[in-house]
Motif scaffolding. Structure first.
Motif, PDB file in Angstrom:
ATOM      1  N   LYS A  48       0.694  -1.192   0.148  1.00 24.05           N
ATOM      2  CA  LYS A  48       0.011  -0.098   0.028  1.00 24.05           C
ATOM      3  C   LYS A  48       0.944   1.195  -0.069  1.00 24.05           C
ATOM      4  CE  LYS A  48      -4.245  -1.241  -0.107  1.00 24.05           C
ATOM      5  NZ  LYS A  48      -5.171  -1.225  -1.299  1.00 24.05           N
ATOM      6  N   ILE A  49       2.038   1.488   0.804  1.00 22.04           N
ATOM      7  CA  ILE A  49       2.710   2.535   0.774  1.00 22.04           C
ATOM      8  C   ILE A  49       3.357   2.740  -0.557  1.00 22.04           C
ATOM      9  CG2 ILE A  49       5.158   3.243   1.521  1.00 22.04           C
ATOM     10  CD1 ILE A  49       4.336   1.840   4.287  1.00 22.04           C
ATOM     11  N   GLY A  66       1.384   6.590  -7.637  1.00 19.75           N
ATOM     12  CA  GLY A  66       2.200   6.332  -6.142  1.00 19.75           C
ATOM     13  C   GLY A  66       3.576   6.711  -6.028  1.00 19.75           C
ATOM     14  N   ALA A  67       4.249   6.698  -4.937  1.00 16.94           N
ATOM     15  CA  ALA A  67       5.624   6.961  -4.758  1.00 16.94           C
ATOM     16  C   ALA A  67       6.466   6.085  -5.834  1.00 16.94           C
ATOM     17  CB  ALA A  67       6.116   6.875  -3.436  1.00 16.94           C
ATOM     18  N   LYS A  68       6.223   5.133  -5.651  1.00 23.15           N
ATOM     19  CA  LYS A  68       7.077   4.063  -6.622  1.00 23.15           C
ATOM     20  C   LYS A  68       6.945   4.534  -8.153  1.00 23.15           C
ATOM     21  CE  LYS A  68       8.023  -0.968  -7.500  1.00 23.15           C
ATOM     22  NZ  LYS A  68       7.536  -2.318  -7.168  1.00 23.15           N
ATOM     23  N   ASP A  69       5.640   4.551  -8.580  1.00 24.74           N
ATOM     24  CA  ASP A  69       5.626   5.468  -9.899  1.00 24.74           C
ATOM     25  C   ASP A  69       6.439   6.485 -10.332  1.00 24.74           C
ATOM     26  OD1 ASP A  69       3.616   3.327 -10.458  1.00 24.74           O
ATOM     27  OD2 ASP A  69       1.989   4.657  -9.477  1.00 24.74           O
ATOM     28  N   ARG A  70       6.792   7.440  -9.454  1.00 25.39           N
ATOM     29  CA  ARG A  70       7.351   8.662  -9.474  1.00 25.39           C
ATOM     30  C   ARG A  70       8.715   8.536  -9.027  1.00 25.39           C
ATOM     31  NH1 ARG A  70       4.620  13.461  -9.710  1.00 25.39           N
ATOM     32  NH2 ARG A  70       6.662  14.114 -10.372  1.00 25.39           N
ATOM     33  N   VAL A 143      -2.863   9.867   5.167  1.00 22.08           N
ATOM     34  CA  VAL A 143      -3.421   8.976   4.934  1.00 22.08           C
ATOM     35  C   VAL A 143      -3.119   7.761   6.254  1.00 22.08           C
ATOM     36  CG1 VAL A 143      -4.323   6.954   3.579  1.00 22.08           C
ATOM     37  CG2 VAL A 143      -3.868   9.104   2.699  1.00 22.08           C
ATOM     38  N   GLU A 144      -4.172   7.249   6.937  1.00 21.39           N
ATOM     39  CA  GLU A 144      -3.838   6.125   7.661  1.00 21.39           C
ATOM     40  C   GLU A 144      -4.544   4.797   7.057  1.00 21.39           C
ATOM     41  OE1 GLU A 144      -5.110   4.690  12.278  1.00 21.39           O
ATOM     42  OE2 GLU A 144      -5.960   6.455  11.613  1.00 21.39           O
ATOM     43  N   ILE A 145      -3.418   3.852   7.108  1.00 21.28           N
ATOM     44  CA  ILE A 145      -3.814   2.483   6.787  1.00 21.28           C
ATOM     45  C   ILE A 145      -3.601   1.479   7.930  1.00 21.28           C
ATOM     46  CG2 ILE A 145      -3.012   0.601   5.160  1.00 21.28           C
ATOM     47  CD1 ILE A 145      -2.082   2.885   3.207  1.00 21.28           C
ATOM     48  N   GLU A 146      -4.499   0.445   7.936  1.00 24.37           N
ATOM     49  CA  GLU A 146      -4.264  -0.478   9.156  1.00 24.37           C
ATOM     50  C   GLU A 146      -4.432  -1.746   8.011  1.00 24.37           C
ATOM     51  OE1 GLU A 146      -5.997  -1.749  13.374  1.00 24.37           O
ATOM     52  OE2 GLU A 146      -6.633   0.119  12.436  1.00 24.37           O
ATOM     53  N   SER A 147      -3.508  -2.810   8.300  1.00 23.66           N
ATOM     54  CA  SER A 147      -3.695  -4.111   7.950  1.00 23.66           C
ATOM     55  C   SER A 147      -5.064  -4.742   8.294  1.00 23.66           C
ATOM     56  CB  SER A 147      -2.529  -5.126   7.981  1.00 23.66           C
ATOM     57  OG  SER A 147      -2.399  -5.280   9.689  1.00 23.66           O
TER      58      SER A 147
END
Length: 159
Positions: A48-49, A66-70, A143-147
């Motif tokens: 997700k990150i 996303g960060a990976k794309d950029r 943004v908050e993400i929880e598994s």
């Protein structure tokens, strides 16, 4: 496992007035590890990150990349307080993974993130240290993400 992700223009981590890590544009990610977290939780949060679309794409479309794309930098900071609960006005840390186990888990998480991206673009703070985190928010976007919880029905879990 929880992650609080902030889109940043720049961010840095200092320990005892010494900058130990810094990034330019990208993500500052606070990581909380719960006592029952597994490799599956780690993989979910890492995925997700790297893929969360918080940036404009190559055509300028907002929320398109996303960060990976950029190829943007990611600064991770372990933060056990994300796994706390309030008992009255006091924090309770019973849900946080004990530090002797969580450091290894966090190190494995960083290794996973680096292996799924470009290792030199993933930075981190100093586990267990009192850190000063400087953030220049971009937006601000947080943004908050929880598994997904293992006790949730399979049809309600996210990929």
């Amino acid at each position: 496992m929880k992650a609080v992700i902030q889109r940043v223009i720049r961010s840095s981590v200092s320990v005892e007035d010494e900058v130990i890590s810094s990034i330019g544009r990208g993500l500052c990610v606070f990581i909380g590890i719960s006592r029952d977290d597994t490799k599956k939780d780690m993989e979910f949060i890492a995925r997700k990150i790297l893929s969360l679309r918080l940036f404009e794409d190559a055509t300028g479309r907002k929320w398109g990349a996303g960060a990976k794309d950029r190829r943007l930098e990611v600064l991770c900071v372990s933060q056990f307080t994300l796994c706390s609960a309030l008992k009255g006005n006091k924090l309770d840390f019973h849900d946080a993974m004990p530090s002797d186990r969580s450091q290894q888990f966090y190190d494995e998480f960083l290794a996973l993130l680096r292996s799924n991206y470009e290792a030199d673009l993933v930075k981190d703070g100093k586990f267990g240290a009192y850190m000063e985190v400087n953030i220049v928010n971009d937006g601000p976007v947080t943004v908050e993400i929880e598994s997904p919880r293992r006790n949730k029905p399979a049809d309600q879990q996210e990929d």
